[in-house]
Design a protein around this motif. Structure first.
Motif, short mmCIF file in Angstrom:
data_model
loop_
_atom_site.label_atom_id
_atom_site.label_comp_id
_atom_site.label_asym_id
_atom_site.label_seq_id
_atom_site.Cartn_x
_atom_site.Cartn_y
_atom_site.Cartn_z
N LEU A 199 0.86 -1.20 0.00
CA LEU A 199 0.00 0.00 0.00
C LEU A 199 0.88 1.24 0.00
CD1 LEU A 199 -2.27 -1.27 2.89
CD2 LEU A 199 -3.18 -0.74 0.67
N ILE A 248 -12.71 13.04 2.38
CA ILE A 248 -13.42 12.04 1.58
C ILE A 248 -12.81 10.68 1.88
CG2 ILE A 248 -13.97 11.25 -0.77
CD1 ILE A 248 -14.15 14.18 -1.60
N ALA A 252 -9.36 3.19 7.48
CA ALA A 252 -8.51 3.18 8.69
C ALA A 252 -7.76 4.50 8.87
CB ALA A 252 -7.53 2.02 8.61
N ALA A 254 -8.73 7.60 7.78
CA ALA A 254 -9.67 8.65 8.18
C ALA A 254 -10.06 8.49 9.65
CB ALA A 254 -10.90 8.61 7.29
N PHE A 271 -17.24 12.86 4.35
CA PHE A 271 -18.00 12.21 3.28
C PHE A 271 -17.77 10.70 3.33
CE2 PHE A 271 -17.63 16.59 2.08
CZ PHE A 271 -18.92 16.88 1.66
N THR A 274 -18.75 4.00 2.85
CA THR A 274 -19.00 2.81 3.68
C THR A 274 -18.42 3.07 5.06
OG1 THR A 274 -18.66 1.48 1.69
CG2 THR A 274 -18.69 0.30 3.79
N ALA A 440 -8.81 10.89 1.83
CA ALA A 440 -8.42 9.72 2.62
C ALA A 440 -8.87 8.51 1.81
CB ALA A 440 -9.08 9.75 3.98
P1 NDP Z 1 -8.99 2.69 2.35
O1 NDP Z 1 -8.81 2.18 0.98
O2 NDP Z 1 -9.21 1.73 3.43
O3 NDP Z 1 -10.17 3.75 2.41
C1 NDP Z 1 -10.50 4.57 1.35
C2 NDP Z 1 -11.78 5.27 1.69
O4 NDP Z 1 -12.16 6.13 0.63
C3 NDP Z 1 -12.93 4.28 1.87
O5 NDP Z 1 -13.69 4.68 2.99
C4 NDP Z 1 -13.68 4.41 0.58
O6 NDP Z 1 -15.03 4.01 0.66
C5 NDP Z 1 -13.54 5.89 0.35
N1 NDP Z 1 -13.89 6.30 -1.00
C6 NDP Z 1 -13.35 5.87 -2.16
N2 NDP Z 1 -13.96 6.44 -3.21
C7 NDP Z 1 -14.89 7.25 -2.71
C8 NDP Z 1 -15.86 8.11 -3.30
N3 NDP Z 1 -15.97 8.21 -4.63
N4 NDP Z 1 -16.66 8.82 -2.48
C9 NDP Z 1 -16.55 8.70 -1.13
N5 NDP Z 1 -15.68 7.89 -0.53
C10 NDP Z 1 -14.86 7.18 -1.31
O7 NDP Z 1 -7.70 3.61 2.65
P2 NDP Z 1 -7.03 4.01 4.04
O8 NDP Z 1 -5.93 4.95 3.70
O9 NDP Z 1 -8.03 4.43 5.02
O10 NDP Z 1 -6.43 2.67 4.58
C11 NDP Z 1 -5.66 1.83 3.74
C12 NDP Z 1 -5.04 0.73 4.55
O11 NDP Z 1 -3.86 1.21 5.16
C13 NDP Z 1 -5.86 0.19 5.70
O12 NDP Z 1 -6.84 -0.69 5.31
C14 NDP Z 1 -4.80 -0.45 6.54
O13 NDP Z 1 -4.43 -1.70 6.04
C15 NDP Z 1 -3.68 0.53 6.36
N6 NDP Z 1 -3.70 1.46 7.49
C16 NDP Z 1 -3.15 0.99 8.62
C17 NDP Z 1 -3.09 1.77 9.70
C18 NDP Z 1 -2.42 1.23 10.88
O14 NDP Z 1 -1.95 0.11 10.90
N7 NDP Z 1 -2.34 1.98 11.89
C19 NDP Z 1 -3.67 3.12 9.75
C20 NDP Z 1 -4.23 3.52 8.48
C21 NDP Z 1 -4.23 2.71 7.40
P3 NDP Z 1 -15.43 2.45 0.48
O15 NDP Z 1 -15.09 1.80 1.79
O16 NDP Z 1 -16.85 2.47 0.16
O17 NDP Z 1 -14.60 1.89 -0.64
#
Ligand code: NDP
Length: 603
Positions: A199, A248, A252, A254, A271, A274, A440
């Motif tokens: 990632l 947005i 994790a 956000a 925003f 899910t 985000a």
């Molecule tokens: P994610 O891919 O988990 O989240 C992306 C977010 O953007 C989701 O909520 C997604 O919604 C939303 N999104 C995408 N497109 C749109 C749209 N068109 N309109 C509105 N919302 C939208 O990314 P993160 O950076 O949050 O996390 C990635 C990974 O990084 C985590 O799963 C984890 O593995 C790791 N992480 C680990 C941490 C730790 O260990 N401390 C802390 C943070 C991240 P939807 O869910 O509907 O797709």
């Protein structure tokens, strides 16, 4: 009769829940899958620039090193450290970042913190003597720990930062890899390691009008503290006092930064497409006396195996970590072991798992209701899927943030943001005017490996890795690939594939690298390669297993399940050792200890 009624009403509830989960999933499925996201390049390239450190000019390298490792995160640091312990010090680590740290170099957003207990998440604690300050340490401490490893094992001397490999090609004539980079380097390495991480390439949502926004915008992995004020240590984001901010995404990342934004911004619009499942965090300081008692010789390996055992095999008699992860695993096992042995059939075990998950998810949904004062907001923050469908989150200030008067949840009912305009963000026909948009929106996962790495590995006879893996991954132990001699892959697939504590996989692969290179040196071998037969046998073993531990197609879409799109038979090749992570770690330790390196040819 009474029993029958009870059982059928229970079934009815489960059916209703299943139907709700299915409906929530279906409304989120998008035919474009990963294509719904924008690759950050061209017009969007500024989203990738490094806000933390300037690029320092340097002369290109045209020399030879014993070992080049691509990726300066935990993988590269662990490999470098274990190689140093094996007296291989001519090691060059390359990274596109300005320092070591990988994910922790880039992710400096306020509130960033590890999600797995520090005692097992932070690598090489025993070797460095570092005592984590908290059960779940914050990002600055993790980044500093990465630097500590770099310094202690002499990895800074040859490191090339702000450097991206552009081509990595096996040269049979000199029996070495030739590496070129975007900084004009053109050097050779006898061995290479690849630890580019899963990632690391940020992505933007493909929302219509995203180019039109006239305010300020950035991705969470390139946090703009000049704009927000504050710092990664948690100082208030004081420049947002008079700002209307949109974030947005509610994954994790956000979940960790929203509490800070909610405290500082004049107005915050969250925003949501899910909701995340957000369980209790229960963080706290680590006591020095307690740590001194725990940290005897071999302690971290014991803790690693203990956590992995608690999460998977269930063979451990105690639970050292005791957190939300192990709680989840204990609940599932308790339900399964409550079944009489003769009834432990796959269907019954699945039902037991479902019961445990339903119980846990009900608690998590009830928590939203108990914490969030506005009933409608609380309702929208409830996650309707099984906990392992998305990355489980743990936080003690996220739900509370929605009680701040300036914070507003804008739920999109699974549809996502409708449009971005010059002035703001549109959902269901309402335009929310904002000064700043924070994306985000996560990182590329399902895109081709060579796109994410920035190069395709070219092995013996010009064969590319992308071609070799076109019909599925092939390797021995997830580390060695036939046709790609002297190359080591550091990742999870076809090994333990242990997701709950990712660094455990990396730490183990680093031991394999050091042991293999040491053996090559001791035997005077210039080339090490896995045989086709050994690779075939290993791939067959992997394919005989259940496949990936996460990413079920009936889950709500996300990067765990390729945005809900079936990858076909290829997906199974990315599974792990069929007997599970604990068994894998025991197996591979014995493989290394035997000194035979079965499956590899040294020549
Ligand atoms: P994610 O891919 O988990 O989240 C992306 C977010 O953007 C989701 O909520 C997604 O919604 C939303 N999104 C995408 N497109 C749109 C749209 N068109 N309109 C509105 N919302 C939208 O990314 P993160 O950076 O949050 O996390 C990635 C990974 O990084 C985590 O799963 C984890 O593995 C790791 N992480 C680990 C941490 C730790 O260990 N401390 C802390 C943070 C991240 P939807 O869910 O509907 O797709």
């Amino acid at each position: 009769m009474g029993q029958g009624t009870g059982s059928s009403s229970h079934t009815l509830d489960k059916d209703a829940l299943r139907a709700r989960y299915r409906a929530e999933r279906d409304k989120r499925l998008r035919p474009e899958g990963n294509e719904q996201y924008i690759e950050i390049k061209g017009l969007f390239a500024e989203y990738l620039s490094d806000p933390y450190m300037p690029v320092v000019p340097r002369a290109p390298k045209t020399d030879h090193v014993t070992f080049a490792f691509i990726g300066g995160g935990f993988s590269g640091l662990l490999a470098g450290a274990r190689l140093a312990q094996a007296d291989v010090t001519d090691v060059r680590i390359l990274d596109k970042a300005g320092d070591f740290g990988g994910t922790w170099y880039w992710n400096r957003y306020p509130g960033a913190q590890c999600d797995t207990a520090s005692m097992i998440y932070l690598p090489l604690l025993e070797e460095t003597g570092h005592q984590p300050t908290e059960k779940y340490v914050h990002a600055p401490e993790i980044l500093e720990h990465c630097r500590r490893i770099g310094r202690q094992f002499g990895l800074y001397d040859k490191a090339l930062f702000h450097t991206q490999a552009k081509s990595v090609t096996w040269d049979e004539g000199v029996k070495a890899w030739r590496i070129t980079t975007d900084r004009g380097d053109n050097f050779t390495a006898q061995f290479i390691g690849l630890g580019t991480g899963p990632l690391h390439v940020p992505k933007l949502p493909g929302i219509p009008g995203i180019k039109d926004f006239q305010g300020h915008a950035f991705h969470t992995s390139r946090w703009d503290y000049d704009y927000t004020g504050g710092d990664p240590q948690g100082a208030p984001l004081d420049r947002l006092r008079d700002k209307r901010v949109a974030i947005i995404g509610t994954g994790a990342t956000a979940v960790q930064c929203i509490p800070h934004l909610a405290r500082s911004a004049h107005t915050l619009y969250v925003f949501q497409r899910t909701p995340s499942s957000v369980d209790i965090r229960n963080n706290g300081p680590i006591d020095a006396d307690w740590f001194a008692k725990v940290a005897g010789p071999g302690w971290q390996d014991r803790w690693l195996m203990n956590f992995t055992g608690n999460m998977t095999s269930g063979t451990e008699t105690e639970d050292l970590v005791q957190d939300g992860w192990t709680d989840l695993a204990h609940r599932i096992r308790a339900r399964i072991f409550a079944l009489p042995p003769e009834q432990r059939l796959p269907a019954n075990m699945w039902a037991a798992y479902e019961d445990a998950d339903n119980e846990k998810m009900s608690e998590i949904r009830a928590r939203a209701e108990a914490v969030v004062r506005d009933r409608q907001t609380a309702e929208k923050l409830k996650a309707w899927y099984r906990q392992l469908c998305k990355r489980p989150c743990f936080h003690d200030a996220y739900l509370q943030a929605f009680n701040e008067p300036g914070t507003h949840l804008i739920d999109t009912d699974g549809k996502g943001v409708e449009r971005i305009t010059a002035r703001g963000v549109v959902v269901a026909g309402t335009e929310y005017d904002v000064d700043c948009i924070i994306y985000a929106s996560g990182f590329e996962v399902g895109t081709p490996l060579e796109r994410r790495a920035g190069f395709d590995l070219v092995g013996r006879d010009g064969a590319t890795l992308s071609e070799y893996w076109a019909d599925g991954m092939r390797s021995l132990h997830g580390v060695h690939v036939h046709g790609f001699p002297n190359a080591f892959f550091v990742q999870t697939a076809q090994g333990a594939n242990f997701i709950a504590n990712y660094p455990h996989n990396l730490s183990d692969a680093a031991k394999t690298i050091a042991a293999t290179v040491r053996h090559a040196r001791e035997t005077g071998a210039r080339v090490v390669e896995v045989t086709k037969e050994a690779e075939d046998k290993w791939v067959s073993l992997i394919l005989s297993g259940p496949g990936l531990m996460i990413g079920s197609q009936d889950c709500t879409p996300g990067y765990y399940n390729n945005e809900g799109q079936d990858r076909g038979p290829v997906a199974k090749s990315y599974g792990g050792y069929p007997m599970g992570p604990s068994a894998y770690f025991h197996y591979i330790e014995a493989w290394r200890q035997s000194g035979k390196f079965e499956g590899l040819v040294f020549g």
